[in-house]
Enzyme design. Structure first.
Site, PDB file in Angstrom:
ATOM      1  N   ASP A 319       0.905  -1.032  -0.093  1.00 43.55           N
ATOM      2  CA  ASP A 319       0.161  -0.066   0.037  1.00 43.55           C
ATOM      3  C   ASP A 319       0.784   1.210   0.000  1.00 43.55           C
ATOM      4  O   ASP A 319       1.945   1.286   0.370  1.00 43.55           O
ATOM      5  CB  ASP A 319      -0.867   0.016   1.342  1.00 43.55           C
ATOM      6  CG  ASP A 319      -0.082  -0.242   2.497  1.00 43.55           C
ATOM      7  OD1 ASP A 319       0.759  -0.925   2.407  1.00 43.55           O
ATOM      8  OD2 ASP A 319      -0.459   0.550   3.463  1.00 43.55           O
ATOM      9  N   GLU A 320       0.268   2.295  -0.419  1.00 46.15           N
ATOM     10  CA  GLU A 320       0.814   3.497  -0.432  1.00 46.15           C
ATOM     11  C   GLU A 320       2.181   3.874  -0.703  1.00 46.15           C
ATOM     12  O   GLU A 320       2.776   4.611   0.065  1.00 46.15           O
ATOM     13  CB  GLU A 320       0.432   4.154   1.164  1.00 46.15           C
ATOM     14  CG  GLU A 320      -0.990   4.249   1.524  1.00 46.15           C
ATOM     15  CD  GLU A 320      -1.105   4.616   3.036  1.00 46.15           C
ATOM     16  OE1 GLU A 320      -2.099   5.516   3.175  1.00 46.15           O
ATOM     17  OE2 GLU A 320      -0.340   4.114   3.909  1.00 46.15           O
ATOM     18  N   TRP A 386      -9.346  -1.576   1.025  1.00 49.41           N
ATOM     19  CA  TRP A 386      -9.408  -0.689   2.127  1.00 49.41           C
ATOM     20  C   TRP A 386      -9.675   0.585   2.021  1.00 49.41           C
ATOM     21  O   TRP A 386     -10.110   1.215   2.988  1.00 49.41           O
ATOM     22  CB  TRP A 386      -8.055  -1.032   3.100  1.00 49.41           C
ATOM     23  CG  TRP A 386      -6.877  -0.309   2.349  1.00 49.41           C
ATOM     24  CD1 TRP A 386      -5.919  -0.891   1.219  1.00 49.41           C
ATOM     25  CD2 TRP A 386      -6.318   1.110   2.274  1.00 49.41           C
ATOM     26  NE1 TRP A 386      -5.301   0.153   0.411  1.00 49.41           N
ATOM     27  CE2 TRP A 386      -5.460   1.360   1.453  1.00 49.41           C
ATOM     28  CE3 TRP A 386      -6.637   1.964   3.224  1.00 49.41           C
ATOM     29  CZ2 TRP A 386      -4.422   2.562   1.463  1.00 49.41           C
ATOM     30  CZ3 TRP A 386      -5.886   3.275   3.256  1.00 49.41           C
ATOM     31  CH2 TRP A 386      -4.690   3.432   2.303  1.00 49.41           C
ATOM     32  N   GLU A 456      -1.088   3.648  15.216  1.00 47.83           N
ATOM     33  CA  GLU A 456      -0.632   5.066  15.669  1.00 47.83           C
ATOM     34  C   GLU A 456      -1.043   5.886  17.012  1.00 47.83           C
ATOM     35  O   GLU A 456      -0.012   6.366  17.621  1.00 47.83           O
ATOM     36  CB  GLU A 456      -0.856   6.059  14.544  1.00 47.83           C
ATOM     37  CG  GLU A 456      -0.245   6.156  13.239  1.00 47.83           C
ATOM     38  CD  GLU A 456      -0.832   5.003  12.342  1.00 47.83           C
ATOM     39  OE1 GLU A 456      -1.757   4.264  12.697  1.00 47.83           O
ATOM     40  OE2 GLU A 456      -0.374   5.168  11.158  1.00 47.83           O
TER      41      GLU A 456
HETATM   42  C1  ACM Z   1      -3.554   1.014   4.854  1.00 51.30           C
HETATM   43  O1  ACM Z   1      -4.360   1.401   5.510  1.00 51.30           O
HETATM   44  N1  ACM Z   1      -2.535   1.707   4.429  1.00 51.30           N
HETATM   45  C2  ACM Z   1      -3.597  -0.150   4.040  1.00 51.30           C
END
Ligand code: ACM
Length: 678
Positions: A319-320, A386, A456
């Site tokens: 991801d990302e 997601w 986080e």
């Molecule tokens: C994600 O929340 N970056 C998978």
């Protein structure tokens, strides 16, 4: 005479016909029939196991006995179960046809029959039998003096095969005890997949003997040893739960690249270094997909990680990847041209495809977040949706797109519990919404879903309160019939379910008091507790102001950490207001104004407490605003004062401001309704 009456009463209560609506079962079973009568529990109650189950059923049945004994205080005689057919005369007979495999699409069904003198659980596998034991525990009822199970028949199986919880142990490390208690809680909600996010920009959390640098340089000393990993995988297996490791690549790679900067994509003018990130957010650190060394290291990492996990899935993240390092690197750009890769998506697909054989070698399938779903990606990959919502077919519906394109897929959008949204949002998020038309083959590719606990803003102190009880609602969505959607029933049952999670060590209820005691500086926490039941932590990541307010070492012992989604009193207040607005009787009005009186007192108490508790100061502006509006509404509703709408609007708006304590007033919407009609 008095004694006789008590006995008579107890007898009457225990024989009263229980109704379905009284039962606090979750997830709600596919089929339940209640009969007349009860099975009365005594200390002689015993369990016997027959058939050919996996030995995990002995642990499960023993844990069942201990939990039952903990609830009833009966001093049950049977201590441990260790063998087949140990107690043929036992009142609870469990029969499993065969050994259950910890894998997707395994038979998890069970049949539970309670009669007045015998209970049977019949299941194809021990996994089904474990679920049956959880249902039986949830069926437990009591009179004033005794415990019993209602005569009943339950026939049950899951709607979806993949009912998961992801815990991110990278942002904030979560010790073994946190993972274990959450595995127990998952099992109690019949969840069967634990997705363990083990590496990200903020830390590398798994010991690798061939790569000690990873934990030496990128874990701050917080990581799982291999023995701990194996122990947890076994613990999960004993509870019917599959563990899926996630090593997030090629992005989210700051920790990995802190240990191995030579396989990063940053341009190497001189020496490139990476560091473990201390903030939240999306960072640039990305593996170099053009460097053979990248694959050598990854292959060796995957070899070692794979051996620690028995299941057949491996999550590679994906991801990302913001592509910034790739775009800035001429060697990578040239590689794209030379290999006819049109864009970064193509390049990432090239990278992802190289990982497939590394995992296949260990009989593992590659799973990744939805970004891995590109035109040329192997259809063997599992797509983890997601982003966006699950409703629109194109607008964000990666799950639907995946299922239609031939991928097996798992849903997490709508199940991001770290967004701190209310119960309803998650509960009514169906993996296959009714308005979406899928063929039977496409439907079968929707394996299920996973609650996602990004870490986080969670530590071992507050993590359980972010996972539970909302994840129980998600568990029900994934197990029960699509028709089970009644919010009132859910909320009612969840009160009991939430309380019962404490039996498994879940700290979501008790740690609130720990946090409030810290804030109050060891003074009386009553007023703080009252206020926390009106406030919710800021939603949708607003608390963290772009990832900068809270660093990974910032305190998460604050008022927002004691508050939770679905603030307890907000619902009560909302109901009182609705009732009053529907029917303005004196009693209905008093029900509303009583809240206002309490809130004025609460505010005064908080001010008094704050004299010796600096951590209360950030709460006071919001509490004062609520108190001011409450006083005004009291005067107006009791016709002691005419309405000054400008003043009211002004006071109301003050109740709608972001508090320095990072919470919002969950009663705001109901207050607004009252202000509008006054
Ligand atoms: C994600 O929340 N970056 C998978």
């Amino acid at each position: 005479m008095k004694y006789f009456l008590i006995v008579l009463l107890a007898h009457f209560i225990s024989n009263a016909q229980i109704k379905e609506g009284q039962l606090d079962l979750m997830p709600w079973p596919q089929k339940i029939n209640l009969g007349a009568g009860t099975f009365a529990l005594s200390k002689n109650f015993k369990v016997n196991i027959t058939g050919n189950p996996n030995p995990r059923i002995f642990i499960g049945a023993t844990n069942f006995l201990r939990r039952l004994d903990g609830r009833t205080g009966l001093f049950l005689e049977q201590a441990f179960l260790t063998k087949i057919n140990e107690k043929p005369e036992a009142e609870l007979q469990i029969n499993c046809v065969r050994n259950g495999k910890i894998e997707i699409n395994e038979d998890e069904s069970y049949q539970l029959v309670v009669t007045s003198n015998k209970i049977t659980i019949n299941a194809t596998t021990d996994l089904g039998a474990l679920h049956g034991l959880e249902t039986l525990l949830q069926l437990l009822q009591n009179s004033s003096t005794s415990y019993y199970f209602p005569v009943s028949t339950v026939s049950d199986f899951p709607r979806f095969t993949w009912r998961g919880l992801m815990i991110d142990a990278a942002r904030h490390f979560q010790p073994v005890a946190v993972i274990k208690r959450n595995l127990d809680a998952m099992a109690s909600m019949k969840m069967n997949v634990f997705h363990w996010h083990l590496a990200d920009d903020q830390g590398w959390r798994i010991e690798l003997k061939n790569h000690p640098k990873l934990t030496e340089l990128a874990s701050d000393g917080y990581f799982y040893s291999q023995e701990e990993i194996k122990n947890i995988v076994k613990y999960a297996d004993d509870r019917g739960i599959l563990v899926i490791p996630e090593i997030d690549v090629p992005g989210h790679a700051s920790a990995l690249l802190t240990a191995y900067p030579e396989i990063g994509s940053a341009i190497a003018n001189g020496k490139v270094t990476y560091e473990v990130q201390r903030n939240s957010g999306i960072f640039n650190a990305t593996l170099d997909p053009t460097n053979p060394k990248t694959y050598e290291i990854l292959s060796s990492i995957f070899d070692e990680v794979s051996l620690l996990f028995s299941g057949s899935y491996f999550h590679i993240g994906g991801d990302e990847n913001n592509g910034k390092e790739w775009n800035a690197n001429p060697t990578i750009q040239k590689f794209k041209q030379d290999n006819n890769l049109m864009n970064n998506h193509d390049l990432q697909t090239y990278f992802n495809m190289k990982l497939i054989p590394m995992l296949k070698k260990h009989n593992k399938k590659l799973m990744g977040w939805e970004e891995i779903m590109t035109e040329n990606m192997s259809k063997d990959a599992i797509i983890h949706a997601w982003r966006g919502t699950n409703e629109g077919q194109e607008a964000g519906g990666a799950l639907v797109k995946a299922a239609k394109s031939g991928y097996n897929t798992v849903l997490s959008n709508g199940y991001y519990i770290d967004l701190l949204l209310g119960l309803e949002t998650h509960y009514l998020n169906d993996p296959i919404p009714k308005k979406i038309i899928l063929s039977p083959e496409e439907k079968a590719r929707v394996l299920g879903g996973e609650a996602a606990m990004w870490s986080e803003l969670v530590t071992p102190l507050n993590i359980d309160s972010r996972i539970w009880p909302r994840t129980a609602a998600i568990a029900e969505r994934l197990w029960s019939s699509q028709e089970v959607t009644d919010m009132k029933s859910l909320r009612k049952r969840l009160k009991t379910i939430s309380f019962r999670l404490e039996e498994l060590g879940i700290t979501h209820l008790r740690n609130k008091e720990v946090i409030l005691r810290n804030i109050s500086n060891n003074q009386d926490t009553q007023s703080l507790n009252n206020f926390s039941n009106l406030c919710e932590p800021l939603k949708n990541y607003k608390r963290n102001g772009g990832g900068k307010k809270y660093r990974m070492h910032s305190p998460l012992t604050l008022f927002a950490d004691a508050c939770n989604a679905d603030a307890a009193q907000a619902l009560d207040f909302s109901e009182a207001v609705s009732t009053y607005l529907d029917n303005k009787t004196v009693d209905n009005k008093r029900a509303v104004t009583n809240f206002f009186k309490k809130w004025v007192v609460m505010n005064n108490d908080l001010i008094a407490l704050s004299a010796n508790a600096p951590l209360i100061q950030p709460l006071l502006p919001l509490s004062q605003s609520l108190s001011d509006l409450s006083e005004q509404l009291l005067l107006v509703m009791n016709k002691k004062q005419t309405v000054n709408s400008t003043l009211m609007e002004d006071l109301l708006e003050k109740c709608n401001t972001r508090s320095p304590a990072d919470v919002e007033l969950a009663v705001y919407t109901s207050l607004k309704k009252l202000v509008e009609i006054n």
